[in-house]
Design a protein around this motif. Structure first.
Motif, short mmCIF file in Angstrom:
data_model
loop_
_atom_site.label_atom_id
_atom_site.label_comp_id
_atom_site.label_asym_id
_atom_site.label_seq_id
_atom_site.Cartn_x
_atom_site.Cartn_y
_atom_site.Cartn_z
N UNK A 2 -6.19 -22.78 -7.67
CA UNK A 2 -4.89 -23.21 -8.22
C UNK A 2 -4.83 -22.95 -9.73
N UNK A 3 -3.71 -22.41 -10.17
CA UNK A 3 -3.53 -22.15 -11.60
C UNK A 3 -3.82 -20.71 -11.99
N UNK A 4 -4.41 -19.93 -11.07
CA UNK A 4 -4.64 -18.51 -11.37
C UNK A 4 -3.35 -17.75 -11.05
N UNK A 5 -2.85 -16.98 -12.02
CA UNK A 5 -1.55 -16.33 -11.83
C UNK A 5 -1.65 -14.82 -11.68
N UNK A 6 -2.72 -14.23 -12.17
CA UNK A 6 -2.88 -12.78 -12.00
C UNK A 6 -4.33 -12.40 -12.21
N UNK A 7 -4.77 -11.39 -11.43
CA UNK A 7 -6.11 -10.83 -11.62
C UNK A 7 -5.94 -9.32 -11.62
N UNK A 8 -6.58 -8.64 -12.56
CA UNK A 8 -6.52 -7.17 -12.56
C UNK A 8 -7.93 -6.60 -12.61
N UNK A 64 -10.09 -8.92 -15.02
CA UNK A 64 -9.49 -9.88 -15.94
C UNK A 64 -8.59 -10.84 -15.18
N UNK A 65 -8.47 -12.03 -15.76
CA UNK A 65 -7.73 -13.10 -15.11
C UNK A 65 -6.71 -13.69 -16.08
N UNK A 66 -5.54 -14.07 -15.56
CA UNK A 66 -4.62 -14.89 -16.34
C UNK A 66 -4.39 -16.19 -15.58
N UNK A 67 -4.60 -17.30 -16.26
CA UNK A 67 -4.48 -18.60 -15.60
C UNK A 67 -3.80 -19.58 -16.54
N UNK A 68 -3.47 -20.75 -16.00
CA UNK A 68 -2.66 -21.71 -16.76
C UNK A 68 -3.39 -22.26 -17.99
N UNK A 69 -4.70 -22.33 -17.92
CA UNK A 69 -5.44 -22.75 -19.11
C UNK A 69 -6.82 -22.09 -19.12
N UNK A 70 -7.53 -22.29 -20.23
CA UNK A 70 -8.81 -21.60 -20.43
C UNK A 70 -9.83 -22.02 -19.38
N UNK A 71 -9.81 -23.30 -19.05
CA UNK A 71 -10.78 -23.82 -18.10
C UNK A 71 -10.62 -23.14 -16.73
N UNK A 72 -9.37 -23.07 -16.28
CA UNK A 72 -9.10 -22.44 -14.99
C UNK A 72 -9.47 -20.95 -15.04
N UNK A 73 -9.14 -20.29 -16.13
CA UNK A 73 -9.45 -18.87 -16.25
C UNK A 73 -10.96 -18.65 -16.18
N UNK A 74 -11.73 -19.49 -16.88
CA UNK A 74 -13.19 -19.35 -16.86
C UNK A 74 -13.75 -19.61 -15.46
N UNK A 75 -13.18 -20.61 -14.80
CA UNK A 75 -13.62 -20.90 -13.42
C UNK A 75 -13.34 -19.70 -12.52
N UNK A 126 -1.00 -5.79 -18.95
CA UNK A 126 -0.99 -5.63 -17.50
C UNK A 126 -1.02 -6.99 -16.80
N UNK A 127 -1.80 -7.92 -17.35
CA UNK A 127 -1.81 -9.29 -16.80
C UNK A 127 -0.42 -9.92 -16.93
N UNK A 128 0.23 -9.65 -18.07
CA UNK A 128 1.57 -10.20 -18.30
C UNK A 128 2.56 -9.60 -17.30
N UNK A 129 2.40 -8.30 -17.03
CA UNK A 129 3.31 -7.65 -16.09
C UNK A 129 3.12 -8.22 -14.69
N UNK A 130 1.84 -8.37 -14.33
CA UNK A 130 1.56 -8.83 -12.96
C UNK A 130 1.99 -10.28 -12.73
N UNK A 131 1.87 -11.11 -13.79
CA UNK A 131 2.24 -12.53 -13.64
C UNK A 131 3.67 -12.80 -14.08
N UNK A 132 4.26 -11.82 -14.77
CA UNK A 132 5.57 -12.00 -15.40
C UNK A 132 5.60 -13.27 -16.27
#
Lengths: 80, 161, 752
Positions: free
Chosen positions: C70-76, C113-124, C275-281
């Protein structure tokens, strides 16, 4: 007028380090050089620098070359 | 992870924030309180860009937890200028061109202010060692040391008058 | 409109003043906004997963578990970057360096690479991505990588510049030869010949601000990028090419930049953020850690260099040759070539040959670092120059003066020099009080010279005069070290107004035409030139307004010290019109007053420096202290002397760190062992003395004010100056940089 080449650029001229060219500007003589040695085009596309009497020009193809100038073609350089 | 509620003072003002227990004070100041004058250069306490004072003690805010600030008083670069006037250190840094890119400047100012609070008349060597925890890659430190010397002089004069 | 770029030797009224910088208050109060200081509503945090191996096949990347977090919005991964390069090899190298494509080429190479709602989620999420690697043999040393038995980094590399063209792959991407005359003839004439091999380790620019950006990119292909960069226009072109975007639809704004020194001339993770921004909008903020900066940006080459120089008893060099082997990381570079071009540039040589090799290794892709490649070449050459002087029993400064290049000398890299400053810097060194200071026990003094080309390039500048007569100058060259102050001085000088009346802004990519990156010491040189011409354009407009107001032909109007004056006796009744008066009337005399200029600012004069250094070496520990340091350099014309001195001092300090401490240390497994400021130790305040400076002004004939670039040359001499000083202090020639305590102790031991 002669243009002198160095480094890897000589490979495109079959090893010649000077080539007889004609033209009034940097752009003209580069065109003339490509006519004689089409293989140099690839290097021009990658970018080159031209030294006219020791002053280095990277992009100004309209630069007029004074009579009797020494023209030297160098590989393009990057800086920090 | 549930958050910790913290009440502290920042630059003299009371603040309250909620942060995860493992979040650094640096991240709290930058991301929750919008005090982005606190800079992150390394996150490991080696560069000093995130220097702040915690109850008047100079610390790297990346090595302190946000939760540890409960009931304490934090000073950042944003609080150095008072009543709309630049602090003599700030003026001296500008006058002496003691910054180029400026990313290390907030940390240097906080560290230098802390030094001059403890020692109003430091020698060149004392300045150099007191600021050795702050990295600058642009200036070679020359103009920074001169600026601190000059500000110290101004501050001593101000104190006398 | 074309303008005359020749030097005019004009008298200055504000140029050369040590004014306060316009961004000073912002920077001392914490208000200035750097790469990581911008945020957007709804932004995500981007994080990059990096290879733990020096060289490995990426057999599989399983992102399924991470996607479900939960909280992960894009992975490239590499698969999310289609090939838009159209066969352009260098673009593909950049793309592959930003995100691995089937193979990890160095420790730290991005693989996902990952885009998530916060740093903790992204690191996880990073931890949940499962990458299956197959380790491959690796090589990290430049000499090892050149051996035919070495693991090949790319099987498509064929060494360019050798005949006949090779048919098999090699780690040597190119060979470049420069020089003139016949070195065999030259060496045959020599009475003394010295030949030696030198090594320098890899160093990082070490800017204090890590790479950071905030990216947005919508489904319509329009986006914005806020980024710390030396060249936002170049970043825009790069990102657009790599992601298949229209250049005009990507707006790039350069933040305040917390140091670059060449390391922020190329994109590293910006295309990934987009690219993360494009994928997650959603907006994505991506900030590198210090460890990532060390492992996965663009440090400078490690090198291995052979130098041979011969001279006659009378002190004239008869021949010089060098072979320079430069490690370029996991992709081809031009660094060995630049080393070969710069190596002997300080000297007047009849017979000279330098050969540069660019060599691939399993290390990060090398980028420019302040006068890239020149310091390592100078270390070898200037060390041998000192050895030769000693052999000939000549003073090392006199020996250099005797052989220094001058106007008319054919440079070792080809062309013939115009007016240059190497001789004058050496004369200044000779007469400097520093040279007369007596040395104590365990102390040594070293002198060395350095050269850098400098360049100009594409530049575009706008100048707008406000209704109250204040001036907005918008430039497109990123201010890395105080150039806004210098450019405001130039605008004030041309217009005849107070410095405080001019405000300089760095425009974003949608507000100006293309500007090349601030590199090659070009910021003040080229934007300075464009500012002069833009101001002169604005003056032409103001003269016309004055002429119209007076009802006289514009030919009768001159511009002097900030006012329009009507020339001639017939106009003696017309009082001068000041800039302020003309500006106040502008709404009714034709509208806003502006000046604009676009120029290819070429003809940047080459630059030379000579440095003096005193060190004290503790023979017990091998620890070295720099006790005095002096920089002498030609600036052409110092627009703002404080910031010229700052460049001289900063370059010297970086060189001191390189010479004594800094190095990338790779383990047997090809991984970087010291990716942090604790173990990669840059000089701190207590390590350095005050650094004395002397600015020489030998005008560049190709700039109206005579300006030459000043930013880079100051890092060229220190390795050699310190090498010579340490060698003199310990009585043993040092040939390996950094001269860390263990290396110095070993050198002393080996000599005994």
């Amino acid at each position: 007028m002669q243009i002198r080449l160095s480094g890897i650029l000589c490979q495109a001229t079959g090893g010649a380090s000077t080539v007889e060219v004609s033209g009034a500007t940097i752009g003209d003589i580069l065109t003339s050089l490509v006519q004689k040695h089409p293989a140099i085009q690839e290097h021009l596309d990658d970018g080159v620098a031209v030294a006219v009497n020791g002053e280095i020009y990277r992009d100004r193809r309209d630069q007029v070359i004074p009579e009797g100038s020494e023209v030297f073609l160098l590989p393009r350089i990057e800086g920090g | 992870m549930s958050g910790v509620t913290v009440s502290a003072k920042v630059n003299g003002d009371a603040v309250q924030y909620v942060c995860p227990p493992n979040e650094s004070l640096m991240d709290v100041l930058r991301n929750r309180l919008n005090l982005t004058g606190v800079k992150e250069g390394c996150g490991t306490g080696d560069c000093g860009a995130c220097s702040v004072t915690l109850d008047d003690r100079l610390v790297c805010s990346c090595l302190v937890l946000g939760a540890e600030a409960e009931g304490r008083s934090i000073g950042t670069v944003e609080g150095i200028s008072q009543d709309g006037e630049l602090h003599p250190l700030q003026t001296a840094f500008i006058d002496h061109a003691a910054l180029q890119c400026g990313i290390c400047t907030p940390g240097f100012l906080v560290a230098a202010k802390s030094l001059l609070g403890r020692n109003p008349n430091p020698s060149e060597e004392e300045i150099r060692y007191a600021l050795a925890g702050n990295l600058c890659r642009c200036t070679g430190y020359d103009k920074i040391v001169r600026a601190v010397q000059s500000a110290a002089k101004v501050m001593r004069k101000q104190k006398k008058s | 409109m074309p303008y005359e770029t020749d030097y005019t030797n004009q008298k200055f009224s504000v140029i050369g003043n040590r004014v306060n910088r316009p961004d000073g208050v912002d920077k001392v109060t914490g208000r200035a906004r750097y790469g990581a200081d911008a945020s957007a509503a709804g932004q995500l945090v981007g994080k990059i997963l990096r290879s733990p191996h020096a060289h490995a096949l990426i057999k599989k990347i399983d992102t399924s578990k991470a996607e479900k977090l939960p909280g992960v919005k894009a992975i490239v991964t590499g698969d999310d970057f289609p090939d838009f390069t159209g066969g352009n090899r260098s673009l593909m190298d950049t793309l592959e360096n930003c995100m691995a494509r089937g193979r990890a080429l160095y420790d730290g190479h991005a693989v996902a690479a990952v885009a998530a709602v916060d740093a903790q989620t992204a690191n996880e999420a990073l931890k949940l991505i499962k990458v299956t690697y197959k380790k491959l043999p690796h090589v990290t040393d430049v000499d090892e990588a050149m051996k035919p038995s070495a693991p090949v980094v790319h099987d498509w590399i064929r060494t360019a510049g050798i005949e006949p063209a090779p048919t098999t792959a090699s780690n040597i991407s190119q060979r470049n030869e420069f020089g003139h005359g016949d070195i065999d003839v030259g060496f045959a004439e020599a009475d003394v010949i010295i030949e030696k091999t030198f090594k320098t380790e890899q160093t990082h620019q070490g800017y204090i601000e890590p790479h950071a950006c905030l990216a947005t990119l919508g489904p319509d292909g329009s986006g914005e990028l806020w980024v710390t960069t030396q060249g936002h226009f170049t970043f825009r072109n790069m990102c657009a090419s790599l992601l298949g975007l229209d250049v005009a639809k990507l707006k790039v704004t350069s933040s305040e930049i917390g140091g670059g020194f060449g390391g922020k001339t190329h994109v590293w993770m910006e295309p990934v953020a987009l690219q993360l921004a494009r994928k997650s909008n959603r907006p994505v903020k991506l900030v590198m850690t210090r460890e990532e900066v060390f492992k996965a940006t663009g440090p400078t080459s490690s090198t291995s260099v052979d130098v041979k120089i011969g001279a006659k008893k009378n002190g004239r060099i008869t021949a010089a040759s060098a072979e320079l082997r430069y490690q370029s990381g996991a992709f081809p570079g031009m660094w060995g070539m630049l080393g070969a071009m710069t190596s002997f540039a300080c000297y007047d040589l009849k017979h000279v040959k330098s050969v540069g090799y660019d060599v691939l290794c399993n290390r990060p892709k090398v980028a420019a670092y302040r006068a890239p490649s020149a310091p390592m070449a100078a270390f070898g050459v200037e060390s041998v120059i000192d050895l030769l002087a000693a052999e000939l029993k000549m003073d090392p400064v006199e020996f250099r003066i005797k052989n220094a290049a001058k106007k008319g000398t054919r440079a070792s890299y080809g062309p013939i020099y115009g007016p240059i400053g190497i001789g004058p810097t050496l004369e200044a060194v000779k007469n400097h009080p520093h040279m007369k200071k007596r040395l104590g026990k365990n102390q040594g003094r070293g002198v060395a010279c350095g050269f850098w080309f400098n360049f100009g390039g594409q530049t575009c500048t706008d100048l707008n005069i406000g209704i109250d007569g204040s001036v907005n100058l918008t430039v497109g060259t990123v201010d890395v070290g105080g150039s806004r102050a210098s450019l405001a001085l130039i605008a004030a000088e041309e217009l005849g107004v107070d410095y405080d009346q001019v405000r300089v802004t760095i425009g974003d990519t949608s507000s100006l035409g293309h500007n090349d990156t601030t590199e090659g010491s070009r910021g003040t040189f080229s934007s300075g030139m464009a500012t002069i011409f833009a101001a002169r354009n604005a003056i032409d407009v103001m003269k016309q307004r004055a002429a119209d107001t007076w009802g006289i032909p514009v030919e009768q109007v001159v511009w002097e010290e900030g006012v329009a004056r009507a020339k001639g006796r017939q106009n003696s009744n017309l009082p001068p019109l000041s800039l302020k008066e003309i500006a106040a009337k502008s709404p009714r005399t034709g509208g806003p007053i502006a000046g604009h200029n676009e120029v290819v600012a070429d003809g940047a004069g080459v630059s030379f420096a000579s440095h003096i250094c005193d060190v004290e070496v503790d023979p017990e520990t091998g620890s070295t202290r720099v006790i005095r340091y002096t920089v002498v350099q030609d600036a052409g014309k110092a627009i703002h002397p404080d910031y010229v001195e700052g460049q001289f001092q900063g370059g010297a300090a970086q060189g001191i760190g390189w010479a004594l401490n800094e190095e990338y240390i790779y383990g047997e497994d090809g991984t970087l062992q010291n990716a942090g400021f604790l173990d990669y130790r840059i000089p701190v305040c207590s390590d350095l003395p005050f650094i004395d400076t002397e600015i020489l002004e030998i005008p560049n004939p190709n700039h109206p004010y005579g300006v030459r670039g000043v930013g880079e040359t100051s890092i060229v001499p220190p390795l050699a100056a310190i090498g010579n000083a340490v060698s003199n202090a310990v009585g043993v020639r040092m040939t390996h940089v950094p001269m860390s305590p263990p290396r110095i102790l070993k050198a002393i031991e080996d000599a005994q």
